[in-house]
Design a protein around this motif. Structure first.
Motif, mmCIF file in Angstrom:
data_model
loop_
_atom_site.group_PDB
_atom_site.id
_atom_site.type_symbol
_atom_site.label_atom_id
_atom_site.label_comp_id
_atom_site.label_asym_id
_atom_site.label_seq_id
_atom_site.Cartn_x
_atom_site.Cartn_y
_atom_site.Cartn_z
ATOM 1 N N VAL A 90 0.850 -1.197 0.000
ATOM 2 C CA VAL A 90 0.000 0.000 0.000
ATOM 3 C C VAL A 90 0.883 1.243 0.000
ATOM 4 O O VAL A 90 1.725 1.416 0.884
ATOM 5 C CB VAL A 90 -0.937 0.016 1.226
ATOM 6 C CG1 VAL A 90 -1.757 1.299 1.256
ATOM 7 C CG2 VAL A 90 -1.850 -1.194 1.204
ATOM 8 N N THR A 91 0.711 2.088 -0.973
ATOM 9 C CA THR A 91 1.509 3.314 -1.100
ATOM 10 C C THR A 91 0.570 4.516 -1.158
ATOM 11 O O THR A 91 -0.649 4.377 -1.225
ATOM 12 C CB THR A 91 2.376 3.266 -2.367
ATOM 13 O OG1 THR A 91 1.522 3.108 -3.525
ATOM 14 C CG2 THR A 91 3.358 2.094 -2.322
ATOM 15 N N GLY A 92 1.176 5.705 -1.139
ATOM 16 C CA GLY A 92 0.391 6.928 -1.262
ATOM 17 C C GLY A 92 -0.252 7.384 0.026
ATOM 18 O O GLY A 92 -1.103 8.280 0.018
ATOM 19 N N LEU A 93 0.134 6.767 1.148
ATOM 20 C CA LEU A 93 -0.437 7.138 2.448
ATOM 21 C C LEU A 93 0.682 7.687 3.324
ATOM 22 O O LEU A 93 1.652 6.982 3.609
ATOM 23 C CB LEU A 93 -1.071 5.915 3.104
ATOM 24 C CG LEU A 93 -1.821 6.127 4.429
ATOM 25 C CD1 LEU A 93 -3.086 6.935 4.191
ATOM 26 C CD2 LEU A 93 -2.171 4.784 5.060
ATOM 27 N N THR A 94 0.555 8.946 3.742
ATOM 28 C CA THR A 94 1.588 9.528 4.588
ATOM 29 C C THR A 94 1.560 8.883 5.967
ATOM 30 O O THR A 94 0.531 8.348 6.399
ATOM 31 C CB THR A 94 1.399 11.043 4.748
ATOM 32 O OG1 THR A 94 0.198 11.297 5.501
ATOM 33 C CG2 THR A 94 1.302 11.731 3.393
ATOM 34 N N ARG A 95 2.684 8.930 6.659
ATOM 35 C CA ARG A 95 2.734 8.329 7.991
ATOM 36 C C ARG A 95 1.795 9.051 8.943
ATOM 37 O O ARG A 95 1.174 8.419 9.815
ATOM 38 C CB ARG A 95 4.164 8.375 8.531
ATOM 39 C CG ARG A 95 4.327 7.680 9.867
ATOM 40 C CD ARG A 95 5.772 7.424 10.201
ATOM 41 N NE ARG A 95 6.379 6.528 9.226
ATOM 42 C CZ ARG A 95 7.644 6.104 9.298
ATOM 43 N NH1 ARG A 95 8.420 6.503 10.295
ATOM 44 N NH2 ARG A 95 8.123 5.301 8.377
ATOM 45 N N GLY A 96 1.655 10.378 8.775
ATOM 46 C CA GLY A 96 0.740 11.134 9.631
ATOM 47 C C GLY A 96 -0.700 10.705 9.441
ATOM 48 O O GLY A 96 -1.439 10.500 10.412
ATOM 49 N N ASP A 97 -1.132 10.566 8.173
ATOM 50 C CA ASP A 97 -2.499 10.108 7.894
ATOM 51 C C ASP A 97 -2.697 8.683 8.397
ATOM 52 O O ASP A 97 -3.754 8.346 8.944
ATOM 53 C CB ASP A 97 -2.782 10.170 6.392
ATOM 54 C CG ASP A 97 -3.070 11.590 5.908
ATOM 55 O OD1 ASP A 97 -3.219 12.480 6.767
ATOM 56 O OD2 ASP A 97 -3.143 11.794 4.691
ATOM 57 N N SER A 98 -1.682 7.852 8.205
ATOM 58 C CA SER A 98 -1.768 6.464 8.664
ATOM 59 C C SER A 98 -1.947 6.406 10.177
ATOM 60 O O SER A 98 -2.751 5.617 10.690
ATOM 61 C CB SER A 98 -0.505 5.700 8.261
ATOM 62 O OG SER A 98 -0.571 4.355 8.668
ATOM 63 N N ALA A 99 -1.217 7.252 10.901
ATOM 64 C CA ALA A 99 -1.329 7.287 12.362
ATOM 65 C C ALA A 99 -2.718 7.758 12.793
ATOM 66 O O ALA A 99 -3.316 7.202 13.726
ATOM 67 C CB ALA A 99 -0.257 8.196 12.956
ATOM 68 N N LEU A 100 -3.259 8.782 12.112
ATOM 69 C CA LEU A 100 -4.597 9.266 12.445
ATOM 70 C C LEU A 100 -5.650 8.188 12.205
ATOM 71 O O LEU A 100 -6.562 7.998 13.022
ATOM 72 C CB LEU A 100 -4.932 10.508 11.613
ATOM 73 C CG LEU A 100 -4.537 11.868 12.191
ATOM 74 C CD1 LEU A 100 -4.875 12.975 11.209
ATOM 75 C CD2 LEU A 100 -5.228 12.121 13.526
ATOM 76 N N ILE A 101 -5.518 7.479 11.100
ATOM 77 C CA ILE A 101 -6.454 6.397 10.792
ATOM 78 C C ILE A 101 -6.379 5.311 11.860
ATOM 79 O O ILE A 101 -7.398 4.822 12.361
ATOM 80 C CB ILE A 101 -6.151 5.806 9.401
ATOM 81 C CG1 ILE A 101 -6.491 6.827 8.311
ATOM 82 C CG2 ILE A 101 -6.915 4.503 9.181
ATOM 83 C CD1 ILE A 101 -5.982 6.452 6.929
ATOM 84 N N PHE A 102 -5.159 4.946 12.213
ATOM 85 C CA PHE A 102 -4.956 3.882 13.206
ATOM 86 C C PHE A 102 -5.547 4.264 14.555
ATOM 87 O O PHE A 102 -6.247 3.471 15.190
ATOM 88 C CB PHE A 102 -3.462 3.598 13.342
ATOM 89 C CG PHE A 102 -3.122 2.562 14.370
ATOM 90 C CD1 PHE A 102 -3.290 1.216 14.093
ATOM 91 C CD2 PHE A 102 -2.649 2.928 15.622
ATOM 92 C CE1 PHE A 102 -2.988 0.250 15.054
ATOM 93 C CE2 PHE A 102 -2.352 1.969 16.582
ATOM 94 C CZ PHE A 102 -2.515 0.632 16.298
ATOM 95 N N VAL A 103 -5.291 5.485 15.000
ATOM 96 C CA VAL A 103 -5.762 5.918 16.316
ATOM 97 C C VAL A 103 -7.269 6.160 16.311
ATOM 98 O O VAL A 103 -7.963 5.816 17.280
ATOM 99 C CB VAL A 103 -5.008 7.188 16.762
ATOM 100 C CG1 VAL A 103 -5.566 7.705 18.082
ATOM 101 C CG2 VAL A 103 -3.515 6.897 16.908
ATOM 102 N N ALA A 104 -7.793 6.724 15.227
ATOM 103 C CA ALA A 104 -9.236 6.973 15.158
ATOM 104 C C ALA A 104 -10.018 5.678 15.290
ATOM 105 O O ALA A 104 -11.124 5.654 15.843
ATOM 106 C CB ALA A 104 -9.592 7.663 13.838
ATOM 107 N N ALA A 105 -9.435 4.582 14.826
ATOM 108 C CA ALA A 105 -10.114 3.281 14.892
ATOM 109 C C ALA A 105 -10.215 2.751 16.317
ATOM 110 O O ALA A 105 -10.935 1.779 16.560
ATOM 111 C CB ALA A 105 -9.388 2.264 14.012
#
Length: 333
Positions: A71-86
């Motif tokens: 999976v590409t095209g996902l910044t680490r910041g966005d990935s962290a927000l997605i992970f924590v929001a879940a």
């Protein structure tokens, strides 16, 4: 989508409040309040730090799985927000709401949900095995519930073997694809299976289990510190008991499919503490107090952090307007 998920989370929170009230009513409320008053609150930062360590290592596993699937095209910041929001989705039955992560990854990177949905399963599977490993360590000293844990281990091994047998799974996929529910979803089912099989290869799955053992052991130590803070003398046996109790109770809560394991995990923590901790200080009220404290540190704190992250995610274009992705099978696009 988020509106419907918020409703489900709210139901989980209400159930959680009822469970906490039940613990207070079952225990001696006065003794429980005295235990909270006398708790060594200077230990709380260490307890919370161990919880944050668990979150950090689980994020490492999430990133690792994303990398395995390309999976590409996902910044680490966005990935962290997605992970924590879940984290808020732990309050949905069976944590089904965590498929929100796949939807949000698609929103930010364009990766199809069918590509990332297997990560949710692999996370839960590897965490479950890690819990069984930690609880199994406790079986060296305690013999309580070994039948259930052995059964869980056998089912886990069987599931792993079946998923890795491509010929068997292809037959299952053809059967499901021929049903009314599976009709027209053959491509999606194949993509989901391919992703799951990739994540369950021995090396990535072994790494995931290793990360899970270390990360969840941090929260076992957090329970150990909570017990010390409540006046139970520190010892290796207490650490072993805390590891067994937390791992077994969390696994039971997960298997129960209840939102956040509410009720099942709470009762298991309190009950197993009374059985395994052989110390005069361990009373029903103290066990209930320890349960309330560790559940706040390891469940409700995560939900609160998740809510804060969700407020950021809800501002993303398209995050609110789409239909509920968690109630339907991920589409190929």
């Amino acid at each position: 989508m988020l509106t419907q998920l918020r409703r489900r989370v709210l139901i989980g929170v209400i159930i959680g409040v009822l469970v906490m009230m039940a613990l207070v009513l079952v225990a001696d409320a006065g003794a429980l309040m005295r235990a909270l008053r006398d708790f060594e609150w200077w230990l709380l930062p260490a307890v919370m730090a161990l919880t944050l360590l668990n979150y950090a290592l689980r994020f490492v596993k999430w990133q690792f799985f994303l990398r395995v699937l390309g999976v590409t095209g996902l910044t680490r910041g966005d990935s962290a927000l997605i992970f924590v929001a879940a984290f808020t989705m732990v309050m949905t039955p069976g944590k089904v709401g965590e498929f929100l992560k796949s939807y949000l990854v698609k929103l930010r990177s364009g990766a199809p949900m069918t590509k990332t949905a297997p990560i949710i399963f692999a996370e839960r599977f590897s965490d479950g095995v890690a819990m069984l490993v930690l609880a199994g360590v406790g079986l060296t000293a305690f013999r309580y519930g070994w039948q259930v844990l052995i059964a869980g281990a056998v089912v886990s091994v069987a599931a792993f073997v079946v998923i890795r047998r491509e010929r068997w799974m292809q037959a299952v996929l053809r059967t499901v694809g021929g049903t009314r529910i599976g009709k027209g979803r053959a491509e999606s089912l194949e993509t989901l299976y391919r992703g799951t099989r990739s994540l369950l290869r021995p090396r990535p799955f072994g790494i995931a289990i290793g990360i899970g053992v270390v990360s969840w052991f941090g929260e076992c130590v957090a329970l150990f510190l909570v017990l010390i803070g409540l006046g139970v003398p520190a010892s290796w046996n207490l650490l072993l008991a805390a590891t067994f109790v937390f791992a077994a109770a969390t696994w039971i809560g997960g298997v129960s499919m209840l939102p956040g394991g509410l009720g099942a995990a709470d009762v298991s923590v309190a009950g197993l503490l009374l059985i395994t901790v052989n110390d005069p200080a361990m009373t029903a009220s103290l066990a209930a107090t320890a349960t309330l404290l560790i559940r706040f540190a390891t469940l409700w704190f995560g939900v609160l952090v998740g809510v804060l992250a969700m407020t950021r995610v809800a501002a993303w274009p398209g995050a609110v307007s789409s239909s509920d992705a968690t109630t339907t099978m991920p589409s190929p696009s």
